[in-house]
Design a protein around this motif. Sequence first.
Motif, PDB file in Angstrom:
ATOM      1  N   ALA A  45     -77.167 -46.067  19.138  1.00 44.33           N
ATOM      2  CA  ALA A  45     -76.208 -45.235  18.421  1.00 44.33           C
ATOM      3  C   ALA A  45     -74.959 -45.155  19.298  1.00 44.33           C
ATOM      4  N   THR A  46     -73.801 -45.102  18.685  1.00 48.27           N
ATOM      5  CA  THR A  46     -72.573 -45.105  19.482  1.00 48.27           C
ATOM      6  C   THR A  46     -71.614 -44.053  18.968  1.00 48.27           C
ATOM      7  N   VAL A  47     -71.048 -43.293  19.892  1.00 51.40           N
ATOM      8  CA  VAL A  47     -70.007 -42.323  19.553  1.00 51.40           C
ATOM      9  C   VAL A  47     -68.657 -42.932  19.913  1.00 51.40           C
ATOM     10  N   GLY A  48     -67.595 -42.229  19.631  1.00 54.17           N
ATOM     11  CA  GLY A  48     -66.259 -42.733  19.933  1.00 54.17           C
ATOM     12  C   GLY A  48     -66.004 -42.857  21.425  1.00 54.17           C
ATOM     13  N   VAL A  49     -64.931 -43.543  21.750  1.00 51.70           N
ATOM     14  CA  VAL A  49     -64.536 -43.727  23.140  1.00 51.70           C
ATOM     15  C   VAL A  49     -64.364 -42.359  23.804  1.00 51.70           C
ATOM     16  N   ASN A  50     -64.999 -42.188  24.948  1.00 50.51           N
ATOM     17  CA  ASN A  50     -65.000 -40.935  25.715  1.00 50.51           C
ATOM     18  C   ASN A  50     -65.615 -39.765  24.939  1.00 50.51           C
ATOM     19  N   GLY A  51     -66.463 -40.061  23.953  1.00 53.78           N
ATOM     20  CA  GLY A  51     -67.041 -39.028  23.087  1.00 53.78           C
ATOM     21  C   GLY A  51     -68.302 -38.394  23.626  1.00 53.78           C
ATOM     22  N   ALA A  52     -68.274 -37.974  24.863  1.00 56.10           N
ATOM     23  CA  ALA A  52     -69.470 -37.424  25.516  1.00 56.10           C
ATOM     24  C   ALA A  52     -69.998 -36.172  24.827  1.00 56.10           C
ATOM     25  N   GLN A  53     -69.121 -35.277  24.402  1.00 55.72           N
ATOM     26  CA  GLN A  53     -69.602 -34.058  23.740  1.00 55.72           C
ATOM     27  C   GLN A  53     -70.330 -34.417  22.443  1.00 55.72           C
ATOM     28  N   ASN A  54     -69.774 -35.336  21.662  1.00 53.39           N
ATOM     29  CA  ASN A  54     -70.456 -35.739  20.437  1.00 53.39           C
ATOM     30  C   ASN A  54     -71.805 -36.373  20.735  1.00 53.39           C
ATOM     31  N   ALA A  55     -71.910 -37.088  21.834  1.00 55.39           N
ATOM     32  CA  ALA A  55     -73.197 -37.671  22.218  1.00 55.39           C
ATOM     33  C   ALA A  55     -74.218 -36.571  22.491  1.00 55.39           C
ATOM     34  N   ALA A  56     -73.803 -35.518  23.167  1.00 53.64           N
ATOM     35  CA  ALA A  56     -74.703 -34.395  23.445  1.00 53.64           C
ATOM     36  C   ALA A  56     -75.131 -33.710  22.150  1.00 53.64           C
ATOM     37  N   ILE A  57     -74.198 -33.514  21.245  1.00 47.19           N
ATOM     38  CA  ILE A  57     -74.524 -32.878  19.965  1.00 47.19           C
ATOM     39  C   ILE A  57     -75.486 -33.758  19.171  1.00 47.19           C
ATOM     40  N   LEU A  58     -75.224 -35.056  19.112  1.00 44.38           N
ATOM     41  CA  LEU A  58     -76.101 -35.971  18.398  1.00 44.38           C
ATOM     42  C   LEU A  58     -77.499 -35.975  19.021  1.00 44.38           C
ATOM     43  N   ALA A  59     -77.580 -35.973  20.331  1.00 46.85           N
ATOM     44  CA  ALA A  59     -78.887 -35.912  21.000  1.00 46.85           C
ATOM     45  C   ALA A  59     -79.621 -34.635  20.600  1.00 46.85           C
ATOM     46  N   ALA A  60     -78.921 -33.513  20.590  1.00 49.57           N
ATOM     47  CA  ALA A  60     -79.542 -32.247  20.202  1.00 49.57           C
ATOM     48  C   ALA A  60     -80.002 -32.288  18.742  1.00 49.57           C
ATOM     49  N   GLN A  61     -79.207 -32.901  17.871  1.00 46.01           N
ATOM     50  CA  GLN A  61     -79.605 -33.010  16.466  1.00 46.01           C
ATOM     51  C   GLN A  61     -80.868 -33.858  16.319  1.00 46.01           C
ATOM     52  N   MET A  62     -80.998 -34.900  17.115  1.00 42.63           N
ATOM     53  CA  MET A  62     -82.211 -35.722  17.085  1.00 42.63           C
ATOM     54  C   MET A  62     -83.417 -34.908  17.531  1.00 42.63           C
ATOM     55  N   ILE A  63     -83.253 -34.184  18.614  1.00 43.42           N
ATOM     56  CA  ILE A  63     -84.348 -33.355  19.135  1.00 43.42           C
ATOM     57  C   ILE A  63     -84.699 -32.253  18.145  1.00 43.42           C
ATOM     58  N   ALA A  64     -83.692 -31.725  17.461  1.00 44.87           N
ATOM     59  CA  ALA A  64     -83.880 -30.628  16.509  1.00 44.87           C
ATOM     60  C   ALA A  64     -84.795 -30.998  15.340  1.00 44.87           C
ATOM     61  N   LEU A  65     -84.977 -32.274  15.095  1.00 45.11           N
ATOM     62  CA  LEU A  65     -85.864 -32.700  14.008  1.00 45.11           C
ATOM     63  C   LEU A  65     -87.296 -32.234  14.222  1.00 45.11           C
ATOM     64  N   THR A  66     -87.685 -32.053  15.482  1.00 45.11           N
ATOM     65  CA  THR A  66     -89.055 -31.634  15.789  1.00 45.11           C
ATOM     66  C   THR A  66     -89.120 -30.414  16.715  1.00 45.11           C
ATOM     67  N   ASP A  67     -87.996 -29.795  16.993  1.00 44.40           N
ATOM     68  CA  ASP A  67     -87.948 -28.658  17.913  1.00 44.40           C
ATOM     69  C   ASP A  67     -87.128 -27.545  17.272  1.00 44.40           C
ATOM     70  N   ASP A  68     -87.822 -26.504  16.786  1.00 46.33           N
ATOM     71  CA  ASP A  68     -87.151 -25.421  16.072  1.00 46.33           C
ATOM     72  C   ASP A  68     -86.170 -24.643  16.947  1.00 46.33           C
ATOM     73  N   ASP A  69     -86.466 -24.506  18.238  1.00 46.67           N
ATOM     74  CA  ASP A  69     -85.553 -23.791  19.133  1.00 46.67           C
ATOM     75  C   ASP A  69     -84.223 -24.538  19.260  1.00 46.67           C
ATOM     76  N   VAL A  70     -84.293 -25.842  19.448  1.00 46.48           N
ATOM     77  CA  VAL A  70     -83.070 -26.647  19.551  1.00 46.48           C
ATOM     78  C   VAL A  70     -82.353 -26.656  18.199  1.00 46.48           C
ATOM     79  N   ALA A  71     -83.113 -26.713  17.102  1.00 46.00           N
ATOM     80  CA  ALA A  71     -82.501 -26.687  15.766  1.00 46.00           C
ATOM     81  C   ALA A  71     -81.689 -25.407  15.562  1.00 46.00           C
ATOM     82  N   ALA A  72     -82.226 -24.282  16.010  1.00 44.98           N
ATOM     83  CA  ALA A  72     -81.508 -23.015  15.879  1.00 44.98           C
ATOM     84  C   ALA A  72     -80.224 -23.021  16.698  1.00 44.98           C
ATOM     85  N   LYS A  73     -80.261 -23.620  17.872  1.00 40.85           N
ATOM     86  CA  LYS A  73     -79.070 -23.703  18.716  1.00 40.85           C
ATOM     87  C   LYS A  73     -77.998 -24.589  18.073  1.00 40.85           C
TER      88      LYS A  73
END
Length: 167
Positions: free
Chosen positions: A111-139
């Motif tokens: 998966a690729t985010v925009g150039v220098n898109g580190a924050q979006n990468a963190a958000i996307l990672a959290a969204q992936m984790i949120a699929l199976t982790d209710d605490d992360v989903a709430a955050k």
Amino acid sequence: MKPLVSIIMGSTSDLPVMEKACKWLDDNEIPFEVNALSAHRTPDAVEAFAKGAKARGVKVIIAAAGMAAALPGVIAASTPLPVIGVPIKGMLDGLDAMLSIIQMPPGIPVATVGVNGAQNAAILAAQMIALTDDDVAAKVDAWKAGLGAKIEKANKELAQINYKYKV
């Protein structure tokens, strides 16, 4: 505390960009780790890291790279975990890095985010984790809700600015 997200950089010169991912994960209390590994200078260490990440509890890997930008693909080739590539702006305004990351062969997705898109990468990672982790989903839900509140506040502030011909 075990990291859910692993942030890997080709070198510490990428840290000023990747700090945005670190900050977002830290602000949202999602455990992460940060390391510098080079696909070209430490290939054995990259492979060992990638092969062992799942067993250590890592759920998503964010890999930042500039120029040849091989790191995300090399990691993806050695792990079943999702890998998010962050192209780092350097030569050609980061287009070279972005193209290196998005042009992966069949079977090795990154998966690729925009150039220098580190924050979006963190958000996307959290969204992936949120699929199976209710605490992360709430955050993630709370953070996304806050985005709308920021725009509503901005519009209220804009409404207070007066111009002669503003209607």
